[in-house]
Write a protein that holds these residues in place. Structure first.
Motif, PDB file in Angstrom:
ATOM      1  N   VAL A 144      -9.107  -5.331   2.300  1.00 30.97           N
ATOM      2  CA  VAL A 144     -10.400  -4.797   1.859  1.00 30.97           C
ATOM      3  C   VAL A 144     -10.619  -3.393   2.402  1.00 30.97           C
ATOM      4  CG1 VAL A 144     -12.896  -5.105   1.967  1.00 30.97           C
ATOM      5  CG2 VAL A 144     -11.416  -7.096   1.648  1.00 30.97           C
ATOM      6  N   ARG A 145     -10.277  -3.196   3.667  1.00 32.31           N
ATOM      7  CA  ARG A 145     -10.469  -1.875   4.280  1.00 32.31           C
ATOM      8  C   ARG A 145      -9.623  -0.814   3.585  1.00 32.31           C
ATOM      9  NH1 ARG A 145      -9.357  -3.265   8.933  1.00 32.31           N
ATOM     10  NH2 ARG A 145      -7.270  -2.398   9.291  1.00 32.31           N
ATOM     11  N   ARG A 146      -8.369  -1.140   3.300  1.00 33.66           N
ATOM     12  CA  ARG A 146      -7.487  -0.171   2.646  1.00 33.66           C
ATOM     13  C   ARG A 146      -7.935   0.118   1.215  1.00 33.66           C
ATOM     14  NH1 ARG A 146      -2.390   0.923   4.736  1.00 33.66           N
ATOM     15  NH2 ARG A 146      -2.381   2.468   3.033  1.00 33.66           N
ATOM     16  N   LEU A 147      -8.361  -0.906   0.507  1.00 39.67           N
ATOM     17  CA  LEU A 147      -8.856  -0.696  -0.855  1.00 39.67           C
ATOM     18  C   LEU A 147     -10.094   0.185  -0.838  1.00 39.67           C
ATOM     19  CD1 LEU A 147      -8.496  -4.237  -2.495  1.00 39.67           C
ATOM     20  CD2 LEU A 147      -7.096  -2.218  -2.944  1.00 39.67           C
ATOM     21  N   ASN A 148     -10.955  -0.071   0.133  1.00 45.76           N
ATOM     22  CA  ASN A 148     -12.169   0.733   0.234  1.00 45.76           C
ATOM     23  C   ASN A 148     -11.833   2.192   0.525  1.00 45.76           C
ATOM     24  OD1 ASN A 148     -15.223   0.799   0.474  1.00 45.76           O
ATOM     25  ND2 ASN A 148     -14.611   1.646   2.454  1.00 45.76           N
TER      26      ASN A 148
ATOM     27  N   PHE B  36       0.816  -1.211   0.000  1.00 44.54           N
ATOM     28  CA  PHE B  36       0.000   0.000   0.000  1.00 44.54           C
ATOM     29  C   PHE B  36       0.853   1.267   0.000  1.00 44.54           C
ATOM     30  CE2 PHE B  36      -3.257  -3.035   1.324  1.00 44.54           C
ATOM     31  CZ  PHE B  36      -4.300  -2.644   0.493  1.00 44.54           C
ATOM     32  N   GLU B  37       1.997   1.223   0.677  1.00 39.71           N
ATOM     33  CA  GLU B  37       2.864   2.393   0.698  1.00 39.71           C
ATOM     34  C   GLU B  37       3.415   2.692  -0.693  1.00 39.71           C
ATOM     35  OE1 GLU B  37       7.142   3.786   2.629  1.00 39.71           O
ATOM     36  OE2 GLU B  37       5.982   2.200   3.616  1.00 39.71           O
ATOM     37  N   LYS B  38       3.747   1.649  -1.441  1.00 40.47           N
ATOM     38  CA  LYS B  38       4.316   1.827  -2.778  1.00 40.47           C
ATOM     39  C   LYS B  38       3.261   1.740  -3.879  1.00 40.47           C
ATOM     40  CE  LYS B  38       8.821   0.003  -1.403  1.00 40.47           C
ATOM     41  NZ  LYS B  38       9.895  -0.996  -1.663  1.00 40.47           N
ATOM     42  N   ASN B  39       1.995   1.600  -3.477  1.00 41.33           N
ATOM     43  CA  ASN B  39       0.884   1.535  -4.427  1.00 41.33           C
ATOM     44  C   ASN B  39       1.012   0.347  -5.374  1.00 41.33           C
ATOM     45  OD1 ASN B  39      -1.596   2.547  -5.316  1.00 41.33           O
ATOM     46  ND2 ASN B  39      -0.645   3.689  -6.985  1.00 41.33           N
ATOM     47  N   LEU B  40       1.498  -0.780  -4.865  1.00 41.47           N
ATOM     48  CA  LEU B  40       1.673  -1.981  -5.677  1.00 41.47           C
ATOM     49  C   LEU B  40       0.414  -2.845  -5.621  1.00 41.47           C
ATOM     50  CD1 LEU B  40       5.338  -2.841  -4.626  1.00 41.47           C
ATOM     51  CD2 LEU B  40       4.585  -1.710  -6.732  1.00 41.47           C
ATOM     52  N   LEU B  41      -0.717  -2.236  -5.923  1.00 49.18           N
ATOM     53  CA  LEU B  41      -2.001  -2.935  -5.831  1.00 49.18           C
ATOM     54  C   LEU B  41      -2.085  -4.094  -6.807  1.00 49.18           C
ATOM     55  CD1 LEU B  41      -4.392   0.136  -5.468  1.00 49.18           C
ATOM     56  CD2 LEU B  41      -3.011  -1.018  -3.721  1.00 49.18           C
ATOM     57  N   PHE B  42      -1.278  -4.043  -7.855  1.00 44.62           N
ATOM     58  CA  PHE B  42      -1.215  -5.123  -8.844  1.00 44.62           C
ATOM     59  C   PHE B  42      -0.873  -6.456  -8.176  1.00 44.62           C
ATOM     60  CE2 PHE B  42       0.638  -7.713 -12.164  1.00 44.62           C
ATOM     61  CZ  PHE B  42      -0.027  -7.349 -13.325  1.00 44.62           C
ATOM     62  N   LEU B  43      -0.154  -6.420  -7.062  1.00 45.20           N
ATOM     63  CA  LEU B  43       0.310  -7.642  -6.407  1.00 45.20           C
ATOM     64  C   LEU B  43      -0.729  -8.277  -5.496  1.00 45.20           C
ATOM     65  CD1 LEU B  43       3.936  -6.607  -5.329  1.00 45.20           C
ATOM     66  CD2 LEU B  43       3.190  -7.623  -7.494  1.00 45.20           C
ATOM     67  N   ILE B  44      -1.772  -7.541  -5.128  1.00 48.35           N
ATOM     68  CA  ILE B  44      -2.723  -8.021  -4.127  1.00 48.35           C
ATOM     69  C   ILE B  44      -3.357  -9.369  -4.486  1.00 48.35           C
ATOM     70  CG2 ILE B  44      -4.993  -7.548  -3.091  1.00 48.35           C
ATOM     71  CD1 ILE B  44      -4.121  -4.653  -2.787  1.00 48.35           C
ATOM     72  N   PRO B  45      -3.819  -9.591  -5.716  1.00 49.63           N
ATOM     73  CA  PRO B  45      -4.424 -10.896  -6.009  1.00 49.63           C
ATOM     74  C   PRO B  45      -3.480 -12.076  -5.792  1.00 49.63           C
ATOM     75  CG  PRO B  45      -5.056  -9.311  -7.672  1.00 49.63           C
ATOM     76  CD  PRO B  45      -3.998  -8.651  -6.830  1.00 49.63           C
ATOM     77  N   PHE B  46      -2.170 -11.827  -5.809  1.00 53.39           N
ATOM     78  CA  PHE B  46      -1.201 -12.909  -5.644  1.00 53.39           C
ATOM     79  C   PHE B  46      -0.645 -12.972  -4.220  1.00 53.39           C
ATOM     80  CE2 PHE B  46      -0.842 -11.273 -10.044  1.00 53.39           C
ATOM     81  CZ  PHE B  46      -1.378 -12.368 -10.705  1.00 53.39           C
ATOM     82  N   TYR B  47      -1.154 -12.157  -3.326  1.00 53.61           N
ATOM     83  CA  TYR B  47      -0.626 -12.098  -1.960  1.00 53.61           C
ATOM     84  C   TYR B  47      -0.753 -13.438  -1.244  1.00 53.61           C
ATOM     85  CZ  TYR B  47       0.182 -10.447   2.808  1.00 53.61           C
ATOM     86  OH  TYR B  47       0.670 -10.278   4.082  1.00 53.61           O
ATOM     87  N   ILE B  48      -1.778 -14.215  -1.576  1.00 56.63           N
ATOM     88  CA  ILE B  48      -2.016 -15.508  -0.933  1.00 56.63           C
ATOM     89  C   ILE B  48      -0.839 -16.460  -1.135  1.00 56.63           C
ATOM     90  CG2 ILE B  48      -3.211 -16.482  -2.929  1.00 56.63           C
ATOM     91  CD1 ILE B  48      -4.025 -17.117   0.795  1.00 56.63           C
TER      92      ILE B  48
ATOM     93  N   LYS C 215     -12.885 -21.536   2.529  1.00 52.29           N
ATOM     94  CA  LYS C 215     -14.121 -20.935   3.027  1.00 52.29           C
ATOM     95  C   LYS C 215     -13.834 -19.677   3.842  1.00 52.29           C
ATOM     96  CE  LYS C 215     -18.263 -22.005   5.718  1.00 52.29           C
ATOM     97  NZ  LYS C 215     -18.975 -23.051   6.514  1.00 52.29           N
ATOM     98  N   GLY C 216     -12.780 -19.746   4.666  1.00 49.75           N
ATOM     99  CA  GLY C 216     -12.478 -18.605   5.528  1.00 49.75           C
ATOM    100  C   GLY C 216     -12.001 -17.384   4.770  1.00 49.75           C
ATOM    101  N   VAL C 217     -10.981 -17.559   3.933  1.00 48.83           N
ATOM    102  CA  VAL C 217     -10.413 -16.411   3.224  1.00 48.83           C
ATOM    103  C   VAL C 217     -11.331 -15.948   2.109  1.00 48.83           C
ATOM    104  CG1 VAL C 217      -8.410 -15.540   1.984  1.00 48.83           C
ATOM    105  CG2 VAL C 217      -8.102 -17.245   3.785  1.00 48.83           C
ATOM    106  N   LYS C 218     -11.912 -16.890   1.365  1.00 53.79           N
ATOM    107  CA  LYS C 218     -12.815 -16.507   0.279  1.00 53.79           C
ATOM    108  C   LYS C 218     -14.047 -15.813   0.853  1.00 53.79           C
ATOM    109  CE  LYS C 218     -13.720 -16.519  -4.128  1.00 53.79           C
ATOM    110  NZ  LYS C 218     -14.577 -17.535  -4.729  1.00 53.79           N
TER     111      LYS C 218
ATOM    112  N   LYS D 269      -7.215 -14.244   7.900  1.00 48.29           N
ATOM    113  CA  LYS D 269      -8.457 -13.553   7.557  1.00 48.29           C
ATOM    114  C   LYS D 269      -8.377 -12.071   7.921  1.00 48.29           C
ATOM    115  CE  LYS D 269     -12.292 -15.654   8.742  1.00 48.29           C
ATOM    116  NZ  LYS D 269     -13.250 -16.462   9.558  1.00 48.29           N
ATOM    117  N   LYS D 270      -7.730 -11.781   9.031  1.00 40.14           N
ATOM    118  CA  LYS D 270      -7.578 -10.378   9.437  1.00 40.14           C
ATOM    119  C   LYS D 270      -6.729  -9.610   8.436  1.00 40.14           C
ATOM    120  CE  LYS D 270      -8.200 -11.130  14.401  1.00 40.14           C
ATOM    121  NZ  LYS D 270      -7.533 -11.143  15.738  1.00 40.14           N
ATOM    122  N   GLU D 271      -5.731 -10.290   7.864  1.00 37.44           N
ATOM    123  CA  GLU D 271      -4.906  -9.626   6.848  1.00 37.44           C
ATOM    124  C   GLU D 271      -5.745  -9.259   5.637  1.00 37.44           C
ATOM    125  OE1 GLU D 271      -0.916 -10.541   5.963  1.00 37.44           O
ATOM    126  OE2 GLU D 271      -0.715 -12.003   7.578  1.00 37.44           O
TER     127      GLU D 271
END
Length: 321
Positions: free
Chosen positions: A217-221, A175-187, A257-260, A210-212
């Motif tokens: 989601v909160r930061r994206l929002n 988030f600091e470097k605005n690398l939002l492109f990487l988020i889908p692969f964070y898992i 189920k938890g993360v999805k 799940k908290k991560e």
């Protein structure tokens, strides 16, 4: 990402079918291309501001073989950034680090250079694109760059293939470097067999994960509410995250189920809960119009706005007429 004979065989040089990660990578490139600029800033030390233009090259290239045949290869991303300077890039993605990537990069880069080469008098001039690879998995021994060295009658030339590794980026870095492109692969930071088994059998660790994702989601929002991230990009990042999570954790029911649940149903209703449950229909209408302007289909807009397709059409009709 190149194509693959089987999803499980990420190291194969000859790849014929897309993996789910290929599809997500391509979707981000095609639908959220401006997310690429911060990635280029990080990998190549560029200073792109977001005002530059990205122009994609054709991604199908025909490679000539010694037997006279041609083989079609598909690159992940060959594109040009037009700003104060004009620069060409080749950006590939690989789920596991292996040396076959160098072969593909060399084939792609030289073919791209040849396709866009120019003959001036008696000289053929070609330009090798700035090249990089995103490794979804890596180890401590994975290098920060690869090298392609070419021995010619006139001497030896070489160029680097820079490496970006998902495991090196925590959420604050992203988030600091605005690398939002990487988020889908964070898992993939939790995607080894051992890690997934631990998450499946340890409810405390699963809750931490799940908290991560709740944080993501909160930061994206927040970025969306601040006007720094369009509704379309917001939704696409969440959807693509869900696809990767689903594929990587398919055999781990509790993890899936938890993360999805966080990135899926709960998240997909996030905007609706925030907007509609507070009675802020004006905001819901504004969001729907914004999504439509970003190219989203009516049924998808209705899904995220939590209203009927007829309501979406009514809102859009008032704008289009």
């Amino acid at each position: 990402m190149g194509q693959n004979n089987e999803v499980v065989n990420d190291n194969s040089v000859e790849r014929k079918y897309n993996t789910p990660y290929d599809d997500v990578f391509r979707t981000l490139l095609n639908d959220c291309k401006m997310l690429l600029l911060p990635v280029l800033n990080e990998i190549f030390g560029e200073n792109y501001t977001g005002n530059e233009q990205i122009v994609y090259s054709k991604n199908e290239h025909f490679l000539s073989r010694q037997d006279g045949t041609e083989e079609e290869r598909i690159t992940d991303a060959s594109f040009t950034v037009i700003g104060e300077e004009t620069k060409k890039y080749l950006f590939e993605c690989q789920s596991n680090p292996d040396s076959s990537m160098l072969v593909r990069i060399f084939e792609y880069a030289t073919q791209i250079a040849l396709d866009e080469g120019e003959i001036v008098k008696n000289t053929l001039e070609v330009t090798i694109p700035n090249s990089a690879v995103l490794y979804l998995r890596s180890t401590k021994s994975t290098p920060d760059k690869l090298e392609i060295r070419i021995n010619t009658p006139g001497g030896t030339v070489s160029f680097d293939v820079l490496v970006m590794k998902i495991r090196e980026y925590g959420l604050e870095d992203i988030f600091e470097k605005n690398l939002l492109f990487l988020i889908p692969f964070y898992i993939f930071n939790f995607g080894t067999k051992k890690q997934l088994e631990e998450l499946e059998n340890d409810s405390t660790k699963l809750e931490d994960l799940k908290k991560e994702y709740e944080y993501i989601v909160r930061r994206l929002n927040e970025l969306n509410e601040q006007g720094k991230l369009s509704a379309y990009y917001y939704v696409t990042i969440l959807e693509m995250s869900g696809k990767v999570i689903e594929s990587l954790t398919a055999r781990y029911e509790k993890v899936l189920k938890g993360v999805k649940g966080v990135m899926g149903g709960t998240v997909l209703d996030y905007k609706a809960k925030q907007i509609l449950h507070e009675g802020e229909m004006a905001k819901a209408r504004k969001m729907a119009i914004s999504m439509h302007e970003d190219g989203m289909k009516e049924d998808t807009i209705a899904k995220y706005a939590n209203v009927s397709v007829e309501q979406i059409r009514e809102w859009l009709k008032s704008v289009l007429t």
